[in-house]
Scaffold this motif. Structure first.
Motif, PDB file in Angstrom:
ATOM      1  N   LEU A   1      12.585   9.722 -14.505  1.00 49.14           N
ATOM      2  CA  LEU A   1      12.467   8.269 -14.257  1.00 49.14           C
ATOM      3  C   LEU A   1      12.600   7.847 -12.179  1.00 49.14           C
ATOM      4  CD1 LEU A   1      13.399   5.260 -15.179  1.00 49.14           C
ATOM      5  CD2 LEU A   1      15.605   5.540 -15.575  1.00 49.14           C
ATOM      6  N   CYS A   2      14.056   8.935 -12.111  1.00 49.31           N
ATOM      7  CA  CYS A   2      14.204   8.894 -11.301  1.00 49.31           C
ATOM      8  C   CYS A   2      13.429   9.065 -10.145  1.00 49.31           C
ATOM      9  CB  CYS A   2      15.178  10.264 -10.393  1.00 49.31           C
ATOM     10  SG  CYS A   2      15.507  10.299  -8.505  1.00 49.31           S
ATOM     11  N   TYR A   3      11.792   9.818 -10.097  1.00 49.09           N
ATOM     12  CA  TYR A   3      10.730  10.343  -9.589  1.00 49.09           C
ATOM     13  C   TYR A   3      10.004   8.887  -9.594  1.00 49.09           C
ATOM     14  CZ  TYR A   3      12.083  14.667  -7.384  1.00 49.09           C
ATOM     15  OH  TYR A   3      12.327  15.418  -6.278  1.00 49.09           O
ATOM     16  N   THR A   4       9.786   8.886 -11.057  1.00 51.07           N
ATOM     17  CA  THR A   4       8.485   6.984 -11.449  1.00 51.07           C
ATOM     18  C   THR A   4       9.416   5.899 -10.331  1.00 51.07           C
ATOM     19  OG1 THR A   4       9.076   7.829 -13.841  1.00 51.07           O
ATOM     20  CG2 THR A   4       8.586   5.904 -13.076  1.00 51.07           C
ATOM     21  N   ASN A   5      10.936   5.789 -10.279  1.00 49.48           N
ATOM     22  CA  ASN A   5      11.519   5.021 -10.001  1.00 49.48           C
ATOM     23  C   ASN A   5      12.992   4.921  -9.724  1.00 49.48           C
ATOM     24  OD1 ASN A   5      12.450   1.778  -9.220  1.00 49.48           O
ATOM     25  ND2 ASN A   5      10.599   0.950 -10.980  1.00 49.48           N
ATOM     26  N   HIS A   6      13.266   5.031  -8.669  1.00 48.59           N
ATOM     27  CA  HIS A   6      14.759   5.479  -8.073  1.00 48.59           C
ATOM     28  C   HIS A   6      15.686   4.005  -8.330  1.00 48.59           C
ATOM     29  CE1 HIS A   6      13.144   4.883  -4.205  1.00 48.59           C
ATOM     30  NE2 HIS A   6      14.292   4.610  -3.947  1.00 48.59           N
ATOM     31  N   GLY A   7      15.214   2.542  -8.102  1.00 45.53           N
ATOM     32  CA  GLY A   7      15.933   1.644  -8.267  1.00 45.53           C
ATOM     33  C   GLY A   7      15.872   1.866  -9.620  1.00 45.53           C
TER      34      GLY A   7
ATOM     35  N   ILE B   1       4.106  -5.386 -18.093  1.00 40.23           N
ATOM     36  CA  ILE B   1       3.965  -4.416 -19.237  1.00 40.23           C
ATOM     37  C   ILE B   1       1.881  -4.022 -19.371  1.00 40.23           C
ATOM     38  CG2 ILE B   1       4.018  -5.957 -21.351  1.00 40.23           C
ATOM     39  CD1 ILE B   1       5.506  -2.865 -21.829  1.00 40.23           C
ATOM     40  N   ARG B   2       1.374  -5.237 -19.062  1.00 44.55           N
ATOM     41  CA  ARG B   2      -0.087  -5.200 -19.058  1.00 44.55           C
ATOM     42  C   ARG B   2      -0.752  -4.454 -17.504  1.00 44.55           C
ATOM     43  NH1 ARG B   2      -2.526  -9.298 -16.673  1.00 44.55           N
ATOM     44  NH2 ARG B   2      -1.822 -10.611 -15.503  1.00 44.55           N
ATOM     45  N   GLN B   3       0.043  -4.547 -16.672  1.00 44.68           N
ATOM     46  CA  GLN B   3      -0.361  -3.715 -15.611  1.00 44.68           C
ATOM     47  C   GLN B   3      -0.430  -1.934 -15.426  1.00 44.68           C
ATOM     48  OE1 GLN B   3       1.790  -5.076 -12.144  1.00 44.68           O
ATOM     49  NE2 GLN B   3       1.291  -7.082 -12.520  1.00 44.68           N
ATOM     50  N   CYS B   4      -1.294  -1.879 -14.286  1.00 45.53           N
ATOM     51  CA  CYS B   4      -1.375  -0.210 -15.391  1.00 45.53           C
ATOM     52  C   CYS B   4      -0.589   0.366 -13.867  1.00 45.53           C
ATOM     53  CB  CYS B   4      -2.709  -0.001 -15.055  1.00 45.53           C
ATOM     54  SG  CYS B   4      -3.786   0.178 -16.178  1.00 45.53           S
ATOM     55  N   ARG B   5       0.759   0.342 -13.613  1.00 46.94           N
ATOM     56  CA  ARG B   5       1.246   0.941 -12.855  1.00 46.94           C
ATOM     57  C   ARG B   5       2.492   1.688 -13.112  1.00 46.94           C
ATOM     58  NH1 ARG B   5       2.746  -3.359  -8.527  1.00 46.94           N
ATOM     59  NH2 ARG B   5       3.598  -2.068  -7.621  1.00 46.94           N
ATOM     60  N   TYR B   6       3.593   1.647 -13.013  1.00 48.34           N
ATOM     61  CA  TYR B   6       4.708   2.687 -13.652  1.00 48.34           C
ATOM     62  C   TYR B   6       5.518   1.627 -14.453  1.00 48.34           C
ATOM     63  CZ  TYR B   6       7.771   0.218 -10.104  1.00 48.34           C
ATOM     64  OH  TYR B   6       7.867  -1.270  -9.097  1.00 48.34           O
TER      65      TYR B   6
ATOM     66  N   PHE C   1       9.187   3.472 -21.309  1.00 44.92           N
ATOM     67  CA  PHE C   1       9.609   4.248 -22.146  1.00 44.92           C
ATOM     68  C   PHE C   1      10.397   5.338 -21.798  1.00 44.92           C
ATOM     69  CE2 PHE C   1       7.845   8.635 -22.990  1.00 44.92           C
ATOM     70  CZ  PHE C   1       8.385   8.486 -24.133  1.00 44.92           C
ATOM     71  N   LEU C   2      10.575   5.504 -20.522  1.00 42.42           N
ATOM     72  CA  LEU C   2      11.572   6.319 -20.374  1.00 42.42           C
ATOM     73  C   LEU C   2      13.410   5.772 -20.227  1.00 42.42           C
ATOM     74  CD1 LEU C   2      10.865   7.746 -16.655  1.00 42.42           C
ATOM     75  CD2 LEU C   2      10.800   9.497 -19.377  1.00 42.42           C
TER      76      LEU C   2
END
Length: 169
Positions: free
Chosen positions: A68-74, A27-32, A38-39
Motif C-alpha cells: 500500500l505504501c508503494y501504491t499510494n503513500h497518501g 473504481i472504473r479507472q485503470c489506475r491505482y 483491494f489492499l
C-alpha cells in the motif's frame, strides 16, 4: 458484518459503496484506485484476524502495508497510523506486542526508501488556521453534496421516529 456483527450495517455499507458516484468513478479507472481499495480491505481483514489472536496473519499484514505504501503513500499513512494507534493504545491484548512492534518497524524500514525518493517540497503543506478552516468548510460541503446530504439524515431520523411511534401503538 464481521466487525459490527449486524446485517443491517453490512447492507448499508454495500448500498453506500454501490451508490457512491465518486467511488464508482474512481473504481472504473485503470489506475491505482482498484489496487488501493483491494489492499485496504485486505489489510482490514488481516488486522481483524490478528485481533482474534491469529498470529499467522501478522507478516502478510506487513507485506500488504508495504504494498500500500508503494501504491499510494497518501493512503498508507492514515491506515498504518490507525492500525498502530489502535493496536498499541486501544487494544488491551498484549500477547503479540513484541512481534507486532517488529512488524511495524520492518514496515517503516522498508517504506523509508520510497518516502526519501518521493520527497518533494511541493508536498509539504503549511498549516495555518485560515487554511485549515477553508479546507474544513470545503470538506463539509463536499460530504454534504456528494456523500451524505443532510436531507438523507433527516429522512433517516423521520423513518426511525415513525418506526418507534408505530411500535409503541
Amino acid at each position: 458484518r464481521r466487525f459490527f456483527k449486524k446485517d443491517n450495517i453490512a447492507l448499508l455499507s454495500v448500498l453506500f459503496a454501490a451508490t457512491s458516484v465518486p467511488f464508482l468513478l474512481h473504481i472504473r479507472q485503470c489506475r491505482y484506485y482498484s489496487l488501493q481499495m483491494f489492499l485496504v480491505l485486505s489489510i482490514i481483514w488481516l488486522y481483524l484476524n490478528i485481533l482474534e489472536k491469529k498470529e499467522k496473519y501478522l507478516w502478510p499484514l506487513g507485506a500488504l502495508l508495504i504494498a500500500l505504501c508503494y501504491t499510494n503513500h497518501g493512503a498508507f499513512i492514515p491506515i498504518f497510523g490507525a492500525i498502530s494507534i489502535h493496536y498499541f493504545f486501544i487494544n488491551k491484548e498484549k500477547a503479540l506486542r513484541t512481534k507486532f512492534f517488529l512488524m511495524c518497524s520492518s514496515v517503516i524500514i522498508l517504506a523509508l526508501p520510497w518516502f526519501i525518493y518521493s520527497y518533494s517540497p511541493k508536498h509539504i503543506a503549511v498549516l495555518k488556521p485560515i487554511v485549515f478552516k477553508k479546507n474544513l468548510e470545503f470538506q463539509i460541503r463536499v460530504i454534504n453534496k456528494y456523500i451524505f446530504p443532510l436531507s438523507f439524515f433527516i429522512i433517516l431520523y423521520i423513518i426511525y421516529w415513525i418506526k418507534n411511534k408505530a411500535w409503541k401503538l
